[in-house]
Write a protein that holds these residues in place. Structure first.
Motif, short mmCIF file in Angstrom:
data_model
loop_
_atom_site.label_atom_id
_atom_site.label_comp_id
_atom_site.label_asym_id
_atom_site.label_seq_id
_atom_site.Cartn_x
_atom_site.Cartn_y
_atom_site.Cartn_z
N VAL A 165 0.84 -1.21 0.00
CA VAL A 165 0.00 0.00 0.00
C VAL A 165 0.87 1.25 0.00
CG1 VAL A 165 -1.70 1.33 1.32
CG2 VAL A 165 -1.95 -1.14 1.07
N VAL A 166 1.92 1.25 0.82
CA VAL A 166 2.81 2.40 0.88
C VAL A 166 3.51 2.59 -0.46
CG1 VAL A 166 4.91 3.30 1.95
CG2 VAL A 166 3.12 2.32 3.36
N GLY A 167 3.95 1.50 -1.07
CA GLY A 167 4.61 1.59 -2.37
C GLY A 167 3.69 2.12 -3.45
N VAL A 168 2.47 1.64 -3.48
CA VAL A 168 1.50 2.11 -4.48
C VAL A 168 1.17 3.58 -4.24
CG1 VAL A 168 -0.90 1.86 -5.23
CG2 VAL A 168 0.55 -0.16 -4.96
N ALA A 169 1.01 3.98 -2.98
CA ALA A 169 0.71 5.38 -2.68
C ALA A 169 1.88 6.28 -3.08
CB ALA A 169 0.41 5.54 -1.19
N PHE A 170 3.10 5.83 -2.85
CA PHE A 170 4.28 6.61 -3.22
C PHE A 170 4.38 6.75 -4.74
CE2 PHE A 170 8.95 7.08 -3.71
CZ PHE A 170 9.10 8.25 -2.96
N ALA A 171 4.17 5.65 -5.45
CA ALA A 171 4.22 5.69 -6.92
C ALA A 171 3.10 6.57 -7.47
CB ALA A 171 4.12 4.28 -7.48
N LEU B 299 3.25 10.06 -9.81
CA LEU B 299 2.59 10.16 -11.11
C LEU B 299 1.45 11.16 -11.13
CD1 LEU B 299 2.53 6.40 -12.08
CD2 LEU B 299 4.11 8.16 -12.88
N LEU B 300 0.77 11.35 -10.02
CA LEU B 300 -0.42 12.20 -10.02
C LEU B 300 -0.14 13.64 -9.61
CD1 LEU B 300 -3.00 9.70 -8.50
CD2 LEU B 300 -2.64 10.28 -10.89
N LEU B 301 0.78 13.86 -8.69
CA LEU B 301 1.06 15.22 -8.24
C LEU B 301 2.02 15.90 -9.22
CD1 LEU B 301 1.43 14.57 -4.43
CD2 LEU B 301 -0.54 15.47 -5.64
N ARG B 302 1.78 17.18 -9.48
CA ARG B 302 2.52 17.88 -10.52
C ARG B 302 4.01 18.04 -10.20
NH1 ARG B 302 1.69 24.09 -12.31
NH2 ARG B 302 3.01 24.01 -14.16
N GLY B 303 4.33 18.47 -9.00
CA GLY B 303 5.73 18.71 -8.65
C GLY B 303 6.59 17.46 -8.72
N PRO B 304 6.21 16.39 -8.04
CA PRO B 304 7.01 15.17 -8.12
C PRO B 304 7.07 14.59 -9.53
CG PRO B 304 5.53 15.04 -6.25
CD PRO B 304 5.17 16.27 -7.01
N ARG B 305 5.99 14.74 -10.30
CA ARG B 305 6.01 14.23 -11.68
C ARG B 305 7.04 14.98 -12.51
NH1 ARG B 305 0.63 14.73 -13.29
NH2 ARG B 305 1.07 16.84 -13.95
N LYS B 306 7.11 16.31 -12.37
CA LYS B 306 8.12 17.09 -13.09
C LYS B 306 9.53 16.68 -12.68
CE LYS B 306 6.42 21.51 -14.52
NZ LYS B 306 6.45 22.93 -14.24
N PHE B 307 9.71 16.53 -11.37
CA PHE B 307 11.02 16.12 -10.85
C PHE B 307 11.43 14.77 -11.43
CE2 PHE B 307 13.47 13.76 -7.68
CZ PHE B 307 14.53 14.63 -7.46
N LEU B 308 10.52 13.83 -11.45
CA LEU B 308 10.80 12.49 -11.95
C LEU B 308 11.13 12.53 -13.44
CD1 LEU B 308 10.77 9.46 -11.21
CD2 LEU B 308 8.40 9.41 -11.98
N LEU B 309 10.36 13.25 -14.21
CA LEU B 309 10.62 13.32 -15.65
C LEU B 309 11.92 14.04 -15.95
CD1 LEU B 309 7.04 14.09 -17.00
CD2 LEU B 309 8.30 11.94 -17.13
N ARG B 310 12.20 15.11 -15.21
CA ARG B 310 13.43 15.86 -15.46
C ARG B 310 14.66 15.02 -15.13
NH1 ARG B 310 13.73 19.71 -11.48
NH2 ARG B 310 11.66 20.38 -12.13
N HIS B 311 14.59 14.24 -14.09
CA HIS B 311 15.78 13.49 -13.67
C HIS B 311 15.89 12.11 -14.31
CE1 HIS B 311 15.95 16.68 -10.71
NE2 HIS B 311 17.22 16.36 -10.55
N THR B 312 14.86 11.64 -14.98
CA THR B 312 14.98 10.35 -15.67
C THR B 312 15.06 10.56 -17.17
OG1 THR B 312 12.59 10.10 -15.68
CG2 THR B 312 13.79 9.03 -13.91
N LEU B 313 14.06 11.16 -17.76
CA LEU B 313 14.08 11.36 -19.21
C LEU B 313 15.12 12.39 -19.62
CD1 LEU B 313 10.26 11.30 -20.01
CD2 LEU B 313 11.91 9.45 -20.20
N GLY B 314 15.41 13.33 -18.74
CA GLY B 314 16.44 14.33 -19.03
C GLY B 314 17.81 13.71 -19.18
N ARG B 315 18.05 12.59 -18.54
CA ARG B 315 19.36 11.93 -18.64
C ARG B 315 19.56 11.24 -19.97
NH1 ARG B 315 21.92 11.33 -13.51
NH2 ARG B 315 20.53 12.04 -11.89
#
Length: 161
Positions: A84-90, A94-110
């Motif tokens: 449950v904690v893992g699904v909530a974290f994931a 994916l759903l919140l704007r700030g963490p989604r931008k951070f994730l995309l910038r640091h993964t796809l940006g590489r």
């Protein structure tokens, strides 16, 4: 005032006028239509009353299925808190704007080449320069308008004095 009708004369004609017969026929047909409408509405009301127990039974069935499924999933969540904690974290990534931008910038940006990053940086610099130039022009226009307004105010004050 006296009526122009003499004694012994009937003020109403004995033969009905055409509009009188038309109105009478319309009243009779509307009365017949309203009785048909009322019987139709009675049948519709009876049909709805017959339908209500079936609809209520279906609603209770689906309501029980929905809440049973929710209860089962909550029991599973209680049994597996790590999942449950893992699904909530994931989901938060994916759903919140700030963490989604951070994730995309640091993964796809590489995965981007240096040339693509350089081109994007140049484009951003050009946009910022245009923005700064527009602000400078707007600032100069505002200063000129303020100077003109001040000059008009002085001229008006001089005329009054």
């Amino acid at each position: 005032m006296e009526s122009p009708v003499h004694q012994g004369e009937n003020p109403r004609p004995t033969t009905p006028s055409p509009w009188h017969s038309y109105i009478t026929s319309r009243l009779q047909s509307s009365a017949a239509d309203s009785s048909l409408d009322s019987t139709h509405s009675v049948h519709r009301l009876q049909w709805l009353q017959d339908l209500m127990p079936e609809a209520e039974a279906k609603f209770k069935h689906y309501e029980g299925a929905f809440f049973g499924k929710v209860k089962d999933e909550l029991m599973n969540a209680r049994d597996y808190p790590g999942t449950v904690v893992g699904v909530a974290f994931a989901a938060s990534f994916l759903l919140l704007r700030g963490p989604r931008k951070f994730l995309l910038r640091h993964t796809l940006g590489r995965f981007q080449s240096e040339e693509a990053r350089f081109i994007r940086a140049e484009k951003n610099v050009k946009e910022l320069n245009l923005s700064v130039d527009l602000f400078k022009k707007d600032g100069n226009k505002l200063l000129e308008r303020a100077d003109l307004a001040e000059k008009e105010m002085r001229d008006g004050h001089a005329e009054l004095v």
